[in-house]
Scaffold this active site. Structure first.
Site, short mmCIF file in Angstrom:
data_model
loop_
_atom_site.label_atom_id
_atom_site.label_comp_id
_atom_site.label_asym_id
_atom_site.label_seq_id
_atom_site.Cartn_x
_atom_site.Cartn_y
_atom_site.Cartn_z
N LYS A 143 0.87 -1.19 0.00
CA LYS A 143 0.00 0.00 0.00
C LYS A 143 0.89 1.22 0.00
O LYS A 143 2.02 1.18 0.50
CB LYS A 143 -0.87 0.01 1.26
CG LYS A 143 -2.09 0.88 1.13
CD LYS A 143 -3.13 0.16 0.29
CE LYS A 143 -4.49 0.74 0.33
NZ LYS A 143 -5.45 -0.26 -0.16
N1 GLU Z 1 -6.94 -0.05 -3.57
C1 GLU Z 1 -7.70 -1.20 -3.89
C2 GLU Z 1 -7.83 -2.12 -2.68
O1 GLU Z 1 -7.72 -1.69 -1.55
C3 GLU Z 1 -7.21 -1.91 -5.15
C4 GLU Z 1 -5.80 -2.38 -5.10
C5 GLU Z 1 -5.29 -2.89 -6.46
O2 GLU Z 1 -6.03 -2.94 -7.41
O3 GLU Z 1 -4.10 -3.21 -6.50
O4 GLU Z 1 -8.12 -3.28 -2.81
#
Ligand code: GLU
Length: 416
Positions: free
Chosen positions: A106
Site C-alpha cells: 500500500k
Molecule cells: N486499492 C484497492 C484495494 O484496496 C485496489 C488495489 C489494487 O487494485 O491493487 O483493494
C-alpha cells in the site's frame, strides 16, 4: 492513526488471533507480523504560487511470497505509516483470499487533494513515484488507485516510470485509462465485486434482496458505482453519504438523480428529495444491509450496538474496529469482511496486469464473467470454512488467506 485507534495494532491482533486458531508455525507467524519493506519519502514540489512545499509519502510492501507486491495509493490528510502498514497487510490477505498471484502493498501521501490543483497533484504524483521508482515495477510492486486517486493519477505513474526506463511499461500500474492499457471493467470492479458478494450472501442466508433496504456510506469509486449497480438490479437504496454528509429517504433514492445533484452542487447533500443526515447517522439508519464504503474505523464500540442492519458488507478497508466486530458478532449480524467483499478491484487489476503483459485485451463481458467466477469461488470457500470451523466470515477469510501465504512461505523456505 485516527484517535485512539491504531490500524496496525488491529491487523496484528487479527493475525495473532487466527495464528492461534490454526496453530500456525511460530516462525512463519513471526515473518508475517513484519512488513517486508517500509519506505518513507519526502516529496518536495513547487506549488502554483511558486513556493516549495514538502509532502510525506509512504510505500509499504508487506509480503511478496506469492508474487509481486500489489496495492493502491491513497491521498489523504490522515495517512500515517501505521495505517499504510495495516492496509499493506490486508492486501496480502486479500490477494490470497481470491487466490491471485500477488503479495500485499500500500502507498499513500499525507495531503488534502481537495486543496491542490490538478497540476500540483500531477507534480506530487510524479515526484513521489520518482522517489520510490527502484522499488516498483511489473515484477516487483504494482500500484493502483485507492482513496482520492484515479485513472489520471495512474496514467502519470505509468508515464513517470516509462520515461525513466525509456520505453512504455503498462504493467507497472493498474487502474489506468483504457487508452494506455487499462482494462475494461476495472473502474467498476470493486463495486461489482461487492455486489456479487452481497448476492452470494443473500442466497446463503435466504434473503430476498428485492425486499430489503440498503444504506451506503461513501460515494467515491466504490460507493458511487455500487449505488448505480444495485439500483440497476432493482434493489432499494435508502441512504447515501459522502464527506459532506448524507441523505435519507425510506421510499428509495435514485442514484442517477443523486449523481446529478453531486455534479451540480459538489455533494450528494445537494439532492433535494430526501432528509439530511450525518455520516454517523447513516450508519445507524433503519436498513437491512449496511455498506461502509468510505474509510477505516467507522464502526467502533460507541456505535456498534446502534447499528440496525442485519448484514454489513465491508466495501471499505477496515471500517469496523475489532471491539465493534465482537459486539456485532454477539448481536448475530452477518459481516462480509473487506478482504473478501472488496477484492473485486484487485482481481480486475490482476486481469489488467495480465492483459498488459500479454498485450492482448479482453471484452468487458469476459472481464465481468471472470470476476464473478473468482468472487463466487472465494465466497464459497470462505463460507464453507465459516460453517466447518464455526467461526465468523472474517475469521474464515483470514484462515483461508493465512494458510495460503503460510504454505507458500513453508515450501519456498528461508533464504539464505
Ligand atoms: N486499492 C484497492 C484495494 O484496496 C485496489 C488495489 C489494487 O487494485 O491493487 O483493494
Amino acid at each position: 492513526m485516527r484517535g485512539k485507534f491504531n490500524p496496525w495494532q488491529m491487523t496484528l491482533s487479527q493475525l495473532d488471533e487466527v495464528a492461534r486458531e490454526i496453530d500456525l508455525d511460530e516462525s512463519i507467524h513471526q515473518i508475517l507480523r513484519y512488513p517486508k519493506r517500509c519506505l518513507t519519502v519526502s516529496i518536495p514540489i513547487q506549488m502554483n504560487n511558486g513556493k516549495i512545499k514538502v509532502f510525506t509519502g509512504f510505500r509499504v510492501q508487506h509480503n511478496v511470497t506469492r508474487g509481486p507486491a500489489k496495492g493502491g495509493i491513497r491521498y489523504h490528510p490522515s495517512v500515517t505509516l501505521d495505517e499504510i502498514k495495516a492496509l499493506a497487510m490486508l492486501m496480502t490477505w486479500k490477494c490470497a483470499v481470491v487466490n491471485i498471484p500477488y503479495g500485499g502493498a500500500k502507498g499513500g501521501i499525507v495531503c488534502e487533494p481537495r486543496k491542490l490543483s490538478l497540476k500540483e497533484v500531477e507534480r506530487l504524483t510524479r515526484r513521489y513515484i520518482s522517489e520510490i521508482i527502484s522499488f516498483i515495477g511489473p515484477e516487483r510492486d504494482i500500484p493502483a488507485p485507492d482513496v482520492n486517486t484515479n485513472p489520471q493519477v495512474m496514467a502519470w505513474i505509468m508515464d513517470t516510470y516509462s520515461m525513466d526506463v525509456g520505453y512504455s511499461v503498462p504493467g507497472v500500474v493498474t487502474g489506468k485509462p483504457i487508452s494506455i492499457g487499462g482494462s475494461l471493467g476495472r473502474n467498476t470492479a470493486t463495486a461489482r465485486g461487492v455486489m456479487f458478494t452481497l448476492m452470494n450472501a443473500a442466497k446463503k442466508l435466504k434473503l430476498d434482496l428485492f425486499e430489503k433496504t440498503i444504506a451506503i456510506q461513501g460515494y467515491g469509486n466504490v460507493g458511487g458505482n455500487l449505488a448505480h449497480l444495485l439500483s440497476d438490479e432493482g434493489y432499494k437504496i435508502i441512504a447515501i453519504s459522502d464527506v459532506e454528509g448524507g441523505i435519507y429517504n425510506p421510499k428509495g433514492l435514485d442514484p442517477i438523480k443523486v449523481s446529478l445533484a453531486l455534479k451540480e452542487s459538489g455533494s450528494v447533500v445537494g439532492f433535494k428529495n430526501a432528509d439530511k443526515i450525518t455520516n454517523q447517522e447513516l450508519l445507524t439508519v433503519d436498513c437491512d444491509v449496511l455498506v461502509p464504503a468510505a474509510l477505516e474505523n467507522q464502526i467502533d464500540e460507541d456505535n456498534a450496538d446502534k447499528i440496525k442492519a442485519k448484514v454489513i458488507v465491508e466495501a471499505a478497508n477496515a471500517p469496523i474496529t475489532p471491539q465493534a466486530d465482537k459486539i456485532l458478532e454477539g448481536r448475530g449480524i452477518f459481516i462480509i469482511p473487506d478482504i473478501l467483499a472488496n477484492a473485486g478491484g484487485v482481481t480486475v487489476s490482476y486481469f489488467e496486469w495480465v492483459q498488459g503483459l500479454q498485450a492482448y485485451f479482453w471484452t468487458e463481458r469476459e472481464v465481468n464473467l471472470r470476476l464473478r467466477d473468482i468472487m463466487q469461488k472465494a465466497f464459497d470457500k470462505v463460507y464453507r470454512i465459516c460453517g466447518e470451523r464455526k467461526v465468523t466470515m472474517r475469521k474464515a477469510a483470514y484462515i483461508l488467506a493465512i494458510e495460503r501465504v503460510a504454505e507458500a512461505t513453508r515450501v519456498r523456505g528461508l533464504y539464505p
